[in-house]
Design a protein around this motif. Structure first.
Motif, mmCIF file in Angstrom:
data_model
loop_
_atom_site.group_PDB
_atom_site.id
_atom_site.type_symbol
_atom_site.label_atom_id
_atom_site.label_comp_id
_atom_site.label_asym_id
_atom_site.label_seq_id
_atom_site.Cartn_x
_atom_site.Cartn_y
_atom_site.Cartn_z
ATOM 1 N N PHE A 1 -27.094 47.775 -36.754
ATOM 2 C CA PHE A 1 -26.187 46.818 -37.401
ATOM 3 C C PHE A 1 -25.302 45.998 -36.491
ATOM 4 C CE2 PHE A 1 -27.202 48.814 -41.348
ATOM 5 C CZ PHE A 1 -27.151 47.734 -42.200
ATOM 6 N N GLY A 2 -25.093 46.491 -35.292
ATOM 7 C CA GLY A 2 -24.193 45.724 -34.428
ATOM 8 C C GLY A 2 -23.782 46.537 -33.226
ATOM 9 N N THR A 3 -23.005 45.910 -32.367
ATOM 10 C CA THR A 3 -22.635 46.517 -31.087
ATOM 11 C C THR A 3 -21.123 46.662 -30.997
ATOM 12 O OG1 THR A 3 -24.504 45.332 -30.156
ATOM 13 C CG2 THR A 3 -22.956 46.289 -28.595
ATOM 14 N N ILE A 4 -20.684 47.828 -30.498
ATOM 15 C CA ILE A 4 -19.256 48.049 -30.289
ATOM 16 C C ILE A 4 -18.977 48.035 -28.792
ATOM 17 C CG2 ILE A 4 -17.350 49.678 -30.616
ATOM 18 C CD1 ILE A 4 -19.034 50.808 -32.942
ATOM 19 N N HIS A 5 -18.112 47.116 -28.378
ATOM 20 C CA HIS A 5 -17.744 47.031 -26.958
ATOM 21 C C HIS A 5 -16.433 47.745 -26.704
ATOM 22 C CE1 HIS A 5 -20.842 43.985 -26.057
ATOM 23 N NE2 HIS A 5 -20.641 43.633 -27.314
ATOM 24 N N GLU A 6 -15.518 47.601 -27.677
ATOM 25 C CA GLU A 6 -14.221 48.254 -27.576
ATOM 26 C C GLU A 6 -14.024 49.032 -28.859
ATOM 27 O OE1 GLU A 6 -11.115 45.341 -25.370
ATOM 28 O OE2 GLU A 6 -12.087 44.602 -27.172
ATOM 29 N N LYS A 7 -13.478 50.222 -28.754
ATOM 30 C CA LYS A 7 -13.224 51.008 -29.959
ATOM 31 C C LYS A 7 -11.772 50.826 -30.351
ATOM 32 C CE LYS A 7 -13.455 54.109 -33.175
ATOM 33 N NZ LYS A 7 -14.039 55.234 -33.803
ATOM 34 N N GLU A 8 -11.554 50.432 -31.614
ATOM 35 C CA GLU A 8 -10.184 50.399 -32.129
ATOM 36 C C GLU A 8 -10.037 51.541 -33.119
ATOM 37 O OE1 GLU A 8 -8.631 46.542 -33.252
ATOM 38 O OE2 GLU A 8 -10.110 45.565 -31.957
ATOM 39 N N LEU A 9 -8.873 52.122 -33.176
ATOM 40 C CA LEU A 9 -8.643 53.253 -34.075
ATOM 41 C C LEU A 9 -7.178 53.338 -34.458
ATOM 42 C CD1 LEU A 9 -7.501 56.093 -32.185
ATOM 43 C CD2 LEU A 9 -9.383 55.018 -30.960
ATOM 44 N N LEU A 10 -6.890 54.070 -35.530
ATOM 45 C CA LEU A 10 -5.505 54.362 -35.879
ATOM 46 C C LEU A 10 -5.227 55.817 -35.558
ATOM 47 C CD1 LEU A 10 -5.108 52.657 -39.402
ATOM 48 C CD2 LEU A 10 -4.785 51.662 -37.129
ATOM 49 N N LEU A 11 -4.085 56.062 -34.959
ATOM 50 C CA LEU A 11 -3.631 57.427 -34.699
ATOM 51 C C LEU A 11 -2.443 57.707 -35.600
ATOM 52 C CD1 LEU A 11 -3.293 58.354 -30.928
ATOM 53 C CD2 LEU A 11 -4.973 59.177 -32.597
ATOM 54 N N LEU A 12 -2.433 58.878 -36.204
ATOM 55 C CA LEU A 12 -1.314 59.271 -37.061
ATOM 56 C C LEU A 12 -0.562 60.429 -36.419
ATOM 57 C CD1 LEU A 12 -3.066 57.638 -39.070
ATOM 58 C CD2 LEU A 12 -2.316 59.208 -40.837
ATOM 59 N N GLU A 13 0.721 60.206 -36.216
ATOM 60 C CA GLU A 13 1.588 61.276 -35.725
ATOM 61 C C GLU A 13 2.454 61.693 -36.907
ATOM 62 O OE1 GLU A 13 4.100 59.963 -32.539
ATOM 63 O OE2 GLU A 13 5.043 61.925 -32.271
ATOM 64 N N VAL A 14 2.242 62.912 -37.385
ATOM 65 C CA VAL A 14 2.824 63.351 -38.656
ATOM 66 C C VAL A 14 3.830 64.466 -38.389
ATOM 67 C CG1 VAL A 14 2.275 64.405 -40.897
ATOM 68 C CG2 VAL A 14 0.731 62.705 -39.894
ATOM 69 N N LYS A 15 5.090 64.219 -38.816
ATOM 70 C CA LYS A 15 6.146 65.187 -38.506
ATOM 71 C C LYS A 15 6.593 65.921 -39.760
ATOM 72 C CE LYS A 15 9.210 63.883 -35.199
ATOM 73 N NZ LYS A 15 10.419 63.196 -34.728
ATOM 74 N N ASP A 16 6.618 67.244 -39.644
ATOM 75 C CA ASP A 16 7.026 68.101 -40.746
ATOM 76 C C ASP A 16 8.540 68.345 -40.669
ATOM 77 O OD1 ASP A 16 6.787 70.740 -42.402
ATOM 78 O OD2 ASP A 16 7.470 71.375 -40.437
ATOM 79 N N VAL A 17 9.136 68.808 -41.754
ATOM 80 C CA VAL A 17 10.593 68.980 -41.848
ATOM 81 C C VAL A 17 11.130 69.896 -40.734
ATOM 82 C CG1 VAL A 17 10.428 70.890 -43.524
ATOM 83 C CG2 VAL A 17 12.486 69.468 -43.470
ATOM 84 N N SER A 18 10.304 70.855 -40.288
ATOM 85 C CA SER A 18 10.777 71.769 -39.244
ATOM 86 C C SER A 18 10.524 71.218 -37.834
ATOM 87 C CB SER A 18 10.090 73.125 -39.390
ATOM 88 O OG SER A 18 8.700 72.978 -39.168
ATOM 89 N N GLY A 19 9.952 70.023 -37.746
ATOM 90 C CA GLY A 19 9.743 69.390 -36.439
ATOM 91 C C GLY A 19 8.341 69.546 -35.880
ATOM 92 N N THR A 20 7.482 70.315 -36.560
ATOM 93 C CA THR A 20 6.097 70.445 -36.092
ATOM 94 C C THR A 20 5.402 69.095 -36.212
ATOM 95 O OG1 THR A 20 6.108 72.635 -37.117
ATOM 96 C CG2 THR A 20 3.989 71.837 -36.282
ATOM 97 N N ILE A 21 4.635 68.738 -35.178
ATOM 98 C CA ILE A 21 3.929 67.456 -35.195
ATOM 99 C C ILE A 21 2.431 67.681 -35.263
ATOM 100 C CG2 ILE A 21 3.368 65.402 -33.821
ATOM 101 C CD1 ILE A 21 6.269 65.482 -32.826
ATOM 102 N N GLY A 22 1.784 67.043 -36.233
ATOM 103 C CA GLY A 22 0.330 67.108 -36.352
ATOM 104 C C GLY A 22 -0.256 65.729 -36.083
ATOM 105 N N TRP A 23 -1.483 65.711 -35.576
ATOM 106 C CA TRP A 23 -2.126 64.442 -35.235
ATOM 107 C C TRP A 23 -3.401 64.239 -36.037
ATOM 108 C CZ3 TRP A 23 -0.262 60.761 -31.775
ATOM 109 C CH2 TRP A 23 0.885 61.139 -31.066
#
Ligand SMILES: O=C(O)CCC(=O)c1ccccc1C(=O)O
Ligand SMILES: [Mg+2]
Length: 368
Positions: free
Chosen positions: A23-45
């Motif tokens: 279907f096509g060619t990818i030269h550069e990969k774009e993406l979204l990163l989510l940094e998710v913070k919980d009430v106690s300060g734990t961070i999930g990605w």
């Protein structure tokens, strides 16, 4: 846990080599990163694995940002969550948009693993300490070039090779590879490039002892695949057609495939990926973990998932350095002798590299 803050970053990463499909060619990969913070300060990605254009599924990075901002984050923020399995139920009234859902659900699983002091692999029910790794090679300008590349991957120890095929670049290419590598575990991925009119070409592939043919027919089909499987010795593996456990149940009932490729993003998250794994195990259908040219976070999640017992075939999650000059995690994902060691430390077992992440970020927004 209760999610109190989410940062979305849009990253752009140069690829070491362009990746070409039917279907096509990818030269550069774009993406979204989510940094998710919980009430106690734990961070999930979490990582959103869609592309800029909707050639693989209908989602794009823009549709994902829209779904997150207008529907998914408002549903999740400031709510009490006991277990990540609840996230799917909270999103149940929002149709499809699987990669958007998976991006945030993956971060919730990461937080859950940290707070229950176990590895993400263990939290998911995985037990393998080493996983077998295959390589997916894009379409090349010549068969000679393809064969040269495969030689290198075989020397590096990759456990199986997948090549991309499309009409006009199929039987002859496979024949040439088989002549050089008679015993190589080899498979072909068509990314929906054929129809039932091409059945004779696809039947010719039966002569080459392929492990499987991945997604030969339409991206939303399981009926024609069943008709094709009836007339094909080589097992069909479904990729694009599978977006849920229900899709898998129907495909198995119809006889549409002999193998399932599980991608966390395509099926809406780790919980659904695990449910598909469990159903396939019960029905004796082998599974493997597909790839989306992920950066480090998505790669880490794939590795944890692949530690589950019925991932009996090598996956597409290769080492970081195959794709990137510099990955966004430390340590990077390393393949040795065709294996990745599954991290046994608490959480996903890799640390986001904030210097690299900041360098690659082209936009960013914080939600509370
Ligand atoms: O190396 C990888 O991450 C997998 C490469 C791959 O085959 C692929 C990459 C992008 C989109 C779809 C696919 C696919 O499996 O069909
Ligand atoms: Mg595929």
């Amino acid at each position: 846990m209760r999610i109190e803050e989410i940062t979305i970053r849009h990253l752009k990463m140069a690829m070491k080599a362009p990746f070409k499909t039917s279907f096509g060619t990818i030269h550069e990969k774009e993406l979204l990163l989510l940094e998710v913070k919980d009430v106690s300060g734990t961070i999930g990605w979490g990582e959103a694995v869609a592309f800029v254009a909707p050639w693989y599924t209908e989602e794009t990075l823009k549709t994902i940002w829209h779904m997150l901002e207008d529907f998914l984050m408002p549903t999740l923020l400031h709510k009490d969550i006991v277990h990540p399995d609840e996230v799917g139920a909270m999103f149940a009234s929002i149709r499809r948009n699987c990669m958007a859902k998976a991006s945030i659900e993956g971060a919730v699983w990461d937080i859950y693993a940290q707070q229950t002091k176990q590895s993400l692999a263990h939290a998911l029910g995985g037990s393998k300490e080493m996983i077998e790794v295959g390589i997916s090679v894009g379409i090349q300008s010549s068969t000679e070039k393809l064969i040269d590349l495969i030689k290198g991957y075989v020397e590096m120890g990759y456990k199986r090779v997948k090549i991309k095929i499309k009409p006009g670049q199929d039987v002859e290419v496979i024949r040439a590879i088989r002549a050089e590598f008679p015993d190589l575990p080899l498979m072909a991925d068509a990314n929906s490039a054929y129809t039932l009119h091409d059945i004779e070409v696809l039947q010719q592939l039966d002569a080459y002892n392929l492990l499987m043919i991945e997604q030969p027919l339409a991206a939303d089909d399981i009926i024609d695949h069943a008709k094709l499987q009836e007339q094909l010795k080589t097992p069909i593996c479904l990729d694009e057609s599978i977006t849920s456990m229900e899709d898998v149940r129907k495909a198995i009932e119809l006889g549409s495939c002999g193998v399932i490729n599980i991608k966390i993003g395509r099926v809406g998250g780790l919980t659904e990926a695990k449910r598909i794994h469990d159903l396939c195990q019960e029905k004796d259908i082998p599974v493997w973990c597909g790839g989306m040219l992920e950066a480090g976070i998505g790669r880490a999640h794939n590795i944890a998932l692949t530690s589950l017992a019925n991932f009996v075939l090598p996956g597409d999650t290769a080492g970081s350095s195959h794709y990137w000059y510099e990955d966004i995690i430390t340590p990077e994902v390393i393949v040795e002798g065709g294996y990745i060691r599954v991290p046994q430390t608490i959480g996903m077992g890799y640390t986001p590299n904030m210097n690299v992440i900041e360098k690659l970020t082209i936009s960013k927004k914080i939600y509370k």
